[in-house]
Design a protein around this motif. Structure first.
Motif, mmCIF file in Angstrom:
data_model
loop_
_atom_site.group_PDB
_atom_site.id
_atom_site.type_symbol
_atom_site.label_atom_id
_atom_site.label_comp_id
_atom_site.label_asym_id
_atom_site.label_seq_id
_atom_site.Cartn_x
_atom_site.Cartn_y
_atom_site.Cartn_z
ATOM 1 N N TYR A 83 28.444 57.742 -14.884
ATOM 2 C CA TYR A 83 28.659 56.600 -15.783
ATOM 3 C C TYR A 83 30.152 56.366 -15.899
ATOM 4 O O TYR A 83 30.910 57.328 -16.165
ATOM 5 C CB TYR A 83 28.044 56.903 -17.154
ATOM 6 C CG TYR A 83 28.304 55.856 -18.203
ATOM 7 C CD1 TYR A 83 28.818 56.194 -19.454
ATOM 8 C CD2 TYR A 83 28.027 54.509 -17.964
ATOM 9 C CE1 TYR A 83 29.052 55.230 -20.424
ATOM 10 C CE2 TYR A 83 28.252 53.539 -18.933
ATOM 11 C CZ TYR A 83 28.765 53.909 -20.163
ATOM 12 O OH TYR A 83 29.005 52.951 -21.118
ATOM 13 N N LEU A 84 30.592 55.118 -15.667
ATOM 14 C CA LEU A 84 32.021 54.789 -15.745
ATOM 15 C C LEU A 84 32.348 54.301 -17.151
ATOM 16 O O LEU A 84 31.748 53.326 -17.615
ATOM 17 C CB LEU A 84 32.373 53.697 -14.724
ATOM 18 C CG LEU A 84 32.352 54.051 -13.239
ATOM 19 C CD1 LEU A 84 33.166 55.265 -12.944
ATOM 20 C CD2 LEU A 84 30.929 54.142 -12.692
ATOM 21 N N SER A 85 33.266 54.961 -17.830
ATOM 22 C CA SER A 85 33.657 54.531 -19.171
ATOM 23 C C SER A 85 34.990 55.148 -19.569
ATOM 24 O O SER A 85 35.371 56.199 -19.038
ATOM 25 C CB SER A 85 32.599 54.957 -20.191
ATOM 26 O OG SER A 85 33.001 56.144 -20.841
ATOM 27 N N GLY A 128 28.313 49.739 -16.820
ATOM 28 C CA GLY A 128 27.859 49.144 -18.079
ATOM 29 C C GLY A 128 28.536 47.814 -18.351
ATOM 30 O O GLY A 128 29.549 47.470 -17.722
ATOM 31 N N LEU A 181 37.804 47.919 -19.577
ATOM 32 C CA LEU A 181 37.410 46.827 -18.678
ATOM 33 C C LEU A 181 36.188 46.153 -19.282
ATOM 34 O O LEU A 181 35.450 46.768 -20.051
ATOM 35 C CB LEU A 181 37.048 47.391 -17.298
ATOM 36 C CG LEU A 181 38.194 48.059 -16.517
ATOM 37 C CD1 LEU A 181 37.628 48.916 -15.385
ATOM 38 C CD2 LEU A 181 39.144 47.013 -15.964
ATOM 39 N N TYR A 226 28.843 44.694 -21.898
ATOM 40 C CA TYR A 226 28.806 44.541 -23.361
ATOM 41 C C TYR A 226 29.629 45.669 -24.006
ATOM 42 O O TYR A 226 30.649 46.087 -23.459
ATOM 43 C CB TYR A 226 27.335 44.567 -23.860
ATOM 44 C CG TYR A 226 26.428 43.647 -23.093
ATOM 45 C CD1 TYR A 226 25.413 44.151 -22.279
ATOM 46 C CD2 TYR A 226 26.589 42.254 -23.142
ATOM 47 C CE1 TYR A 226 24.582 43.305 -21.561
ATOM 48 C CE2 TYR A 226 25.760 41.403 -22.440
ATOM 49 C CZ TYR A 226 24.764 41.931 -21.641
ATOM 50 O OH TYR A 226 23.945 41.105 -20.904
ATOM 51 N N SER A 271 36.402 58.134 -15.881
ATOM 52 C CA SER A 271 37.271 57.023 -16.290
ATOM 53 C C SER A 271 38.409 56.838 -15.289
ATOM 54 O O SER A 271 38.958 57.818 -14.791
ATOM 55 C CB SER A 271 37.880 57.333 -17.670
ATOM 56 O OG SER A 271 38.912 56.402 -17.969
ATOM 57 N N LEU A 272 38.758 55.580 -15.031
ATOM 58 C CA LEU A 272 39.910 55.287 -14.158
ATOM 59 C C LEU A 272 41.204 55.542 -14.915
ATOM 60 O O LEU A 272 42.248 55.778 -14.321
ATOM 61 C CB LEU A 272 39.904 53.818 -13.720
ATOM 62 C CG LEU A 272 38.849 53.323 -12.742
ATOM 63 C CD1 LEU A 272 39.238 51.936 -12.249
ATOM 64 C CD2 LEU A 272 38.660 54.274 -11.586
ATOM 65 N N GLY A 273 41.148 55.416 -16.222
ATOM 66 C CA GLY A 273 42.376 55.556 -17.013
ATOM 67 C C GLY A 273 42.137 55.030 -18.414
ATOM 68 O O GLY A 273 41.056 54.511 -18.723
ATOM 69 N N PHE A 328 42.181 52.556 -20.455
ATOM 70 C CA PHE A 328 42.190 51.121 -20.714
ATOM 71 C C PHE A 328 40.751 50.638 -20.635
ATOM 72 O O PHE A 328 39.897 51.307 -20.041
ATOM 73 C CB PHE A 328 43.072 50.368 -19.700
ATOM 74 C CG PHE A 328 42.745 50.685 -18.266
ATOM 75 C CD1 PHE A 328 43.398 51.721 -17.606
ATOM 76 C CD2 PHE A 328 41.766 49.969 -17.580
ATOM 77 C CE1 PHE A 328 43.088 52.022 -16.282
ATOM 78 C CE2 PHE A 328 41.452 50.267 -16.258
ATOM 79 C CZ PHE A 328 42.124 51.302 -15.608
HETATM 80 N N1 LIG Z 1 38.706 53.066 -17.807
HETATM 81 C C1 LIG Z 1 37.541 52.909 -17.179
HETATM 82 O O1 LIG Z 1 37.254 53.535 -16.162
HETATM 83 C C2 LIG Z 1 36.553 51.958 -17.767
HETATM 84 C C3 LIG Z 1 35.218 51.989 -17.387
HETATM 85 C C4 LIG Z 1 34.313 51.095 -17.959
HETATM 86 C C5 LIG Z 1 34.799 50.181 -18.902
HETATM 87 N N2 LIG Z 1 33.994 49.274 -19.549
HETATM 88 C C6 LIG Z 1 32.546 49.383 -19.561
HETATM 89 C C7 LIG Z 1 31.956 48.196 -20.250
HETATM 90 C C8 LIG Z 1 31.018 48.704 -21.284
HETATM 91 C C9 LIG Z 1 30.892 50.172 -21.123
HETATM 92 O O2 LIG Z 1 29.781 50.475 -20.302
HETATM 93 C C10 LIG Z 1 32.141 50.596 -20.396
HETATM 94 N N3 LIG Z 1 36.118 50.158 -19.224
HETATM 95 C C11 LIG Z 1 36.968 51.031 -18.693
#
Ligand SMILES: NC(=O)c1ccc(N[C@@H]2CC[C@@H](O)C2)nc1
Length: 256
Positions: free
Chosen positions: A96-98, A123, A148, A125, A142-144, A146
Motif C-alpha cells: 500500500y502506497l501512503s 488509494g 499525492l 480520496y 512511501s516515496l517521501g 509529501f
Molecule cells: N508519499 C507517498 O508515497 C504518497 C503515497 C500516496 C499518497 N496519497 C494516497 C491518496 C489517498 C491515500 O490512499 C494515499 N500520497 C503520498
C-alpha cells in the motif's frame, strides 16, 4: 523472445488504471513488458461494485472532510489479484502506497525486485479503512514526506525502479550497477557535446581517453558529492583505503 511466464508481475489496483500507460507504454518498463520479462495487470475496484452507481467511496466514521475508499470493492480486487497468481507460486506481496509508509530507498527496491508478484494498492480520496489494511497489506511504503492525490504515481515509481533491477531487463549499456545508490553513493557529473558550452569546458580528464584516470576521477566526484550533499549516506558507507584517499583529496581541494 517473449516468455509466457514473466520474471516479475505487478498487479496495480487503481480507480485510474489508464494512468499506468505512463510506464507500461514507454521506456524501460514498456520494453520489459514487450520482452515478456515483466507484466503489469491493471485492476479497477469499480469493476467489483454491485450497486447501480458502481459506488467506490463512502463517508468516514467520526465525520471530517472527504471520503474513503469502500472496503468491499477493494477486498474483491485484492482477492482477484491474488487468485491470478499461477498455482504453486508464492502469494503476491500486497503493498500500500501512503505517506504513513516506510520510506522507499535502493535497498527496498532491490529487495522487491526479487519477488515474483507485487500487488500495488493505489488509494484515492482520504485513504482506506484501517481494517482492510490490517487484513490484506503486507508492506506500507512511501516515496517521501509529501501528499499525492492518489497512490498511482507512487505505484508507478515502484514499478519503474524495481523493473530496472530485474535481471536482464536493462541491457549492458544501461546497466543498473552504475546507478547511483547502487553502492550507496550519489552519481558523478555527466557531460556530452559540445566540448565548450556557455564558456565552460568539459573537465579535461574526460577527454584524456585514460580510462583508469577517468574511473578514479568519477569515483572521487561521487564520494565528494555525497560528502557535500548527503553526509547521511556517506556515514553509512564503509570506505576502502583508496576511497578514503580520494575523498580526503577532494575535501582538501574543496577547503583550500
Ligand atoms: N508519499 C507517498 O508515497 C504518497 C503515497 C500516496 C499518497 N496519497 C494516497 C491518496 C489517498 C491515500 O490512499 C494515499 N500520497 C503520498
Amino acid at each position: 523472445m517473449t516468455t509466457s511466464n514473466p520474471i516479475l508481475r505487478f498487479s496495480a489496483i487503481s480507480l485510474f488504471p489508464e494512468m499506468f500507460a505512463a510506464v507500461t507504454e514507454s521506456g524501460v518498463v514498456g520494453r520489459a513488458i514487450k520482452k515478456g520479462k515483466v507484466a503489469v495487470d491493471l485492476i479497477n475496484p469499480r469493476d467489483f461494485t454491485t450497486d447501480r452507481h458502481r459506488t467506490v467511496d463512502d463517508r468516514p466514521y467520526g465525520g471530517g472532510p472527504g471520503m474513503l475508499m469502500k472496503v468491499e470493492p477493494l477486498e474483491k480486487a485484492i482477492e482477484f489479484a491474488q487468485s491470478s497468481q499461477p498455482d504453486g507460486n508464492r502469494p503476491g506481496k500486497v503493498i500500500y502506497l501512503s505517506p504513513q509508509g516506510e520510506k522507499i530507498d535502493h535497498q527496498m527496491v532491490s529487495q522487491l525486485s526479487q519477488e515474483e508478484h507485487l500487488i500495488l494498492l493505489a488509494g484515492r480520496y482520504e485513504g482506506i479503512d484501517e481494517r482492510l489494511l490490517n487484513k490484506h497489506v503486507d508492506l506500507e511504503l512511501s516515496l517521501g514526506d509529501f501528499v499525492l492525490s492518489g497512490g498511482e504515481l507512487a505505484a508507478m515509481a515502484v514499478i519503474d525502479s524495481v523493473t530496472r533491477l530485474v535481471p536482464e531487463v536493462l541491457g549492458h549499456k544501461e546497466s543498473a550497477e552504475q546507478d547511483s545508490f547502487a553502492d550507496g553513493l550519489l552519481d558523478h557529473q555527466h557531460y556530452t557535446r559540445p566540448e565548450v558550452y556557455d564558456g565552460n569546458r568539459v573537465p579535461q580528464v574526460l577527454l584524456s581517453g585514460n580510462h583508469q584516470v577517468i574511473e578514479s576521477w568519477r569515483l572521487q566526484q561521487r564520494l565528494g558529492r555525497t560528502w557535500l550533499r548527503r553526509p547521511d549516506l556517506l556515514a553509512r558507507k564503509k570506505l576502502t583505503e583508496q576511497e578514503e584517499k580520494l575523498l580526503s583529496m577532494f575535501q582538501a581541494q574543496f577547503e583550500s
